[in-house]
Design an enzyme around this catalytic site. Structure first.
Site, mmCIF file in Angstrom:
data_model
loop_
_atom_site.group_PDB
_atom_site.id
_atom_site.type_symbol
_atom_site.label_atom_id
_atom_site.label_comp_id
_atom_site.label_asym_id
_atom_site.label_seq_id
_atom_site.Cartn_x
_atom_site.Cartn_y
_atom_site.Cartn_z
ATOM 1 N N LYS A 1 27.605 -52.945 -29.199
ATOM 2 C CA LYS A 1 27.747 -52.973 -30.653
ATOM 3 C C LYS A 1 28.859 -51.990 -31.020
ATOM 4 C CE LYS A 1 26.447 -50.676 -34.115
ATOM 5 N NZ LYS A 1 27.661 -50.772 -34.931
ATOM 6 N N GLY B 1 27.706 -55.421 -36.204
ATOM 7 C CA GLY B 1 26.686 -55.153 -37.217
ATOM 8 C C GLY B 1 26.608 -53.685 -37.534
ATOM 9 N N GLY C 1 24.895 -49.838 -37.922
ATOM 10 C CA GLY C 1 24.106 -48.960 -37.076
ATOM 11 C C GLY C 1 22.639 -49.037 -37.437
ATOM 12 N N VAL D 1 21.589 -53.313 -36.300
ATOM 13 C CA VAL D 1 21.768 -53.686 -34.884
ATOM 14 C C VAL D 1 21.629 -52.453 -33.973
ATOM 15 C CG1 VAL D 1 23.307 -54.748 -33.198
ATOM 16 C CG2 VAL D 1 23.218 -55.640 -35.526
ATOM 17 N N GLY D 2 22.258 -51.331 -34.374
ATOM 18 C CA GLY D 2 22.191 -50.118 -33.541
ATOM 19 C C GLY D 2 20.758 -49.634 -33.375
ATOM 20 N N GLU E 1 27.184 -39.087 -26.464
ATOM 21 C CA GLU E 1 28.433 -38.333 -26.610
ATOM 22 C C GLU E 1 28.600 -38.134 -28.106
ATOM 23 O OE1 GLU E 1 29.986 -37.266 -24.093
ATOM 24 O OE2 GLU E 1 29.551 -38.617 -22.436
ATOM 25 N N GLU F 1 32.006 -29.843 -37.884
ATOM 26 C CA GLU F 1 33.041 -30.776 -37.443
ATOM 27 C C GLU F 1 33.663 -31.413 -38.685
ATOM 28 O OE1 GLU F 1 31.817 -34.476 -35.453
ATOM 29 O OE2 GLU F 1 33.289 -33.961 -33.926
HETATM 30 P P1 NAD Z 1 28.566 -42.865 -36.455
HETATM 31 O O1 NAD Z 1 27.496 -42.112 -35.817
HETATM 32 O O2 NAD Z 1 28.490 -43.134 -37.876
HETATM 33 O O3 NAD Z 1 28.718 -44.282 -35.764
HETATM 34 C C1 NAD Z 1 28.852 -44.424 -34.361
HETATM 35 C C2 NAD Z 1 28.202 -45.701 -33.942
HETATM 36 O O4 NAD Z 1 26.796 -45.538 -34.108
HETATM 37 C C3 NAD Z 1 28.596 -46.900 -34.792
HETATM 38 O O5 NAD Z 1 28.660 -48.043 -33.990
HETATM 39 C C4 NAD Z 1 27.448 -46.999 -35.776
HETATM 40 O O6 NAD Z 1 27.264 -48.290 -36.292
HETATM 41 C C5 NAD Z 1 26.289 -46.587 -34.902
HETATM 42 N N1 NAD Z 1 25.135 -46.086 -35.641
HETATM 43 C C6 NAD Z 1 25.107 -45.462 -36.839
HETATM 44 N N2 NAD Z 1 23.832 -45.194 -37.204
HETATM 45 C C7 NAD Z 1 23.041 -45.652 -36.206
HETATM 46 C C8 NAD Z 1 21.632 -45.680 -35.997
HETATM 47 N N3 NAD Z 1 20.762 -45.202 -36.891
HETATM 48 N N4 NAD Z 1 21.180 -46.221 -34.850
HETATM 49 C C9 NAD Z 1 22.011 -46.709 -33.941
HETATM 50 N N5 NAD Z 1 23.360 -46.748 -34.088
HETATM 51 C C10 NAD Z 1 23.865 -46.216 -35.213
HETATM 52 O O7 NAD Z 1 29.883 -42.106 -36.024
HETATM 53 P P2 NAD Z 1 31.369 -42.471 -36.386
HETATM 54 O O8 NAD Z 1 31.581 -42.002 -37.766
HETATM 55 O O9 NAD Z 1 31.676 -43.888 -36.022
HETATM 56 O O10 NAD Z 1 32.155 -41.577 -35.325
HETATM 57 C C11 NAD Z 1 32.505 -40.286 -35.565
HETATM 58 C C12 NAD Z 1 31.589 -39.351 -34.823
HETATM 59 O O11 NAD Z 1 31.564 -39.680 -33.435
HETATM 60 C C13 NAD Z 1 32.047 -37.926 -34.870
HETATM 61 O O12 NAD Z 1 30.955 -37.090 -35.159
HETATM 62 C C14 NAD Z 1 32.583 -37.648 -33.485
HETATM 63 O O13 NAD Z 1 32.546 -36.335 -33.082
HETATM 64 C C15 NAD Z 1 31.750 -38.520 -32.646
HETATM 65 N N6 NAD Z 1 32.456 -38.873 -31.432
HETATM 66 C C16 NAD Z 1 32.040 -38.332 -30.260
HETATM 67 C C17 NAD Z 1 32.699 -38.623 -29.094
HETATM 68 C C18 NAD Z 1 32.263 -38.043 -27.790
HETATM 69 O O14 NAD Z 1 32.601 -38.572 -26.757
HETATM 70 N N7 NAD Z 1 31.494 -36.987 -27.783
HETATM 71 C C19 NAD Z 1 33.781 -39.483 -29.100
HETATM 72 C C20 NAD Z 1 34.177 -40.026 -30.300
HETATM 73 C C21 NAD Z 1 33.477 -39.723 -31.465
#
Ligand code: NAD
Length: 486
Positions: A182, A213, A215, A218-219, A257, A391
């Site tokens: 996803k 989809g 988070g 689907v997540g 991550e 962050e």
């Molecule tokens: P996000 O957490 O909003 O979304 C990441 C993914 O998680 C998306 O696919 C989203 O749809 C899904 N998601 C959101 N809520 C969810 C839930 N309740 N259950 C399951 N899945 C869910 O993050 P973002 O805004 O897309 O990315 C930025 C963040 O990611 C930053 O905090 C950054 O530090 C982190 N990041 C970490 C790494 C790493 O390797 N450590 C790499 C890149 C980004």
């Protein structure tokens, strides 16, 4: 854009209403439409149709059915599949780079030189690991066998969209897992292109599945799904925690991550003329939207003024602008929620009394149409300030002074995160000793080249588990001991 590139983009967009399940593009059952917006100008790139729980069930069941045969497939077959995927990523590098520029605003030169080749490098790393890996080793008369864990659910973010996908899909397939991916709903176009690549690489039906989809639907559905054996998520701490909670009742493996606030310690004997510009550009790479960006520059108090001047000069040479333009260093922030967050944190820094070296609120002159932020450097920052602790995920660097090397290490570790770290210094023994004291999953000494095999992941709240190379590969394996084997 050439005809071939436009055609490839068109093909990806035409899949936006579909999921890739069981080896084919299928109409999704969900009905909610989600806009994908070009952050450079606010125009609509495409709309995806978000999948729902029925789509997820179909994808998981396809992956489940495909698992036994794929898990038992000869290593040579999986190597050949990964080699075809690698070759197709390189062959389609330009359309992939263009898609990334459209969906998340990566400067086209950066998409071409980093996003796409590094994504291919993860596939190559999985090939290298698989080629030499011993799935069965002996300890006396006991055999230690490594087996694929099962169906892997992969959840990826929007900041390095393709790179994060290959960092998970390639080792999962190498291990013999089948997957449901996803991608971020904010950057689905490169993911659709990647699914087509896996299809064209002739992955057996059901081995790779993609459901677009949200988070929350689907997540979260993946985290809780009884037929998914493991979740690997890259994203925010919020989502990482929710996934771990959702996964707990089914006791599935969760690797996360998550966020970072990575330190960059400049030791007193560092070559400041070299390392300050490199440090600023490392912090602002990908418009600062990198989880391991070294956004806290920790410098000797006596060298503060010199550091500020070098940082100011470096920022003056940055070209912020249209990401499609070859001259651009930094494009826009990738989406409006993130743009608001960056603006709010710049305001917080000013309220907290940090000194603005350059940048500040708003957009650079003449760039009011897209989500462009001003590359911003704060100095005289104390470690307790919010801009030193939270962050920001944008082009905002904080410079924190220290008096002793012990204090520098304490500041570096004064964070809930533990993802990346940097040390700069001429005396390598001192630099190494500081690197050993920094509590992060990676530390870079004097800006070395990127290493696709170096394990990547977090201490503390930056996550659990490791990605890349053999460590990333082993996350997708179970360990079985067979006593009396010999
Ligand atoms: P996000 O957490 O909003 O979304 C990441 C993914 O998680 C998306 O696919 C989203 O749809 C899904 N998601 C959101 N809520 C969810 C839930 N309740 N259950 C399951 N899945 C869910 O993050 P973002 O805004 O897309 O990315 C930025 C963040 O990611 C930053 O905090 C950054 O530090 C982190 N990041 C970490 C790494 C790493 O390797 N450590 C790499 C890149 C980004």
């Amino acid at each position: 854009m050439t005809g071939v590139v436009a055609q490839a983009l068109q093909q990806a967009v035409s899949c936006a209403g579909h999921a890739y399940i069981g080896g084919q593009w299928v109409q999704v059952c969900g009905t909610e439409r989600l806009a994908v917006i070009n952050p450079a100008n606010g125009t609509l790139v495409t709309e995806i149709v978000a999948g729902n729980s029925a789509d997820l069930d179909r994808a998981v069941s396809a992956a489940r059915v495909a698992f036994p045969a794929f898990a038992a497939s000869p290593v040579a077959d999986r190597l050949a599949l990964l080699e075809r995927i690698h070759a197709l990523i390189l062959e389609r590098a330009e359309p992939l780079a263009q898609a990334l520029t459209l969906e998340m605003g990566a400067a086209i030169t950066h998409a071409r030189s980093a996003h796409v080749p590094f994504a291919a490098a993860h596939v190559q790393a999985a090939i290298d690991v698989l080629r030499d890996y011993d799935f069965l080793t002996m300890r006396g008369t006991t055999a230690i066998v490594r087996e694929p864990i099962g169906v892997a659910g992969l959840i990826t973010p929007w900041n390095w969209p393709l790179y994060q996908i290959t960092a998970k899909v390639a080792p999962a397939l190498a291990a013999g897992c089948t997957v449901v991916l996803k991608p971020s709903e904010l950057s689905p176009v490169s993911a659709l292109m990647f699914a087509q690549i896996v299809h064209d690489a002739r992955a057996p039906a059901g081995v790779f599945n993609l459901v677009n989809g949200t988070g929350s639907e689907v997540g979260a559905g993946m985290a809780a799904h009884r037929d998914i054996d493991m979740i690997s998520i890259t994203g925010s701490n919020r989502a990482g925690v929710l996934v771990a909670q959702g996964a707990a009742p089914t006791v599935k493996r969760v690797t996360q991550e998550l966020g970072g606030k990575s330190p960059n310690v400049l030791l007193p004997d560092a070559d400041f003329v070299r390392v300050v510009p490199l440090g600023v550009m490392a912090a602002f790479r990908n418009v600062g939207q990198s989880c391991s960006a070294p956004t806290r520059m920790i410098v000797p108090r006596a060298r503060l003024a010199e550091t500020e001047e070098l940082a100011r000069k470096t920022v003056a040479d940055i070209v912020v602008g249209n990401p499609a333009d070859d001259a651009t260093t930094l494009g826009p922030i990738s989406n409006s929620a993130q743009f608001q967050r960056v603006q709010a944190m710049i305001a917080v820094g000013m309220e907290e009394g940090a000194r603005l070296v350059c940048g500040g609120p708003g957009s650079p002159e003449g760039l009011d149409d897209g989500l462009y932020a001003r590359p911003t450097v704060f100095s005289d920052v104390s470690s307790a300030m919010r801009i030193a602790q939270e962050e920001i995920f944008g082009p905002v660097l904080v410079i924190i002074p220290y008096d002793t090397v012990d204090e520098a290490v304490a500041i570096a570790n004064d964070t809930v995160f533990g993802l990346g770290g940097h040390v700069q210094g001429t005396d390598l023994d001192l630099a190494r000793s500081v690197a050993l004291r920094i509590r992060t999953g990676q530390v870079h000494i004097n800006h070395p080249a990127w290493d696709a095999h170096a394990p990547f992941g977090g201490y503390k709240r930056s996550g659990n588990g490791r990605e890349y190379g053999v460590f990333g590969f082993e996350e997708f394996l179970e360990v079985k001991a067979i006593l009396g084997f010999a």
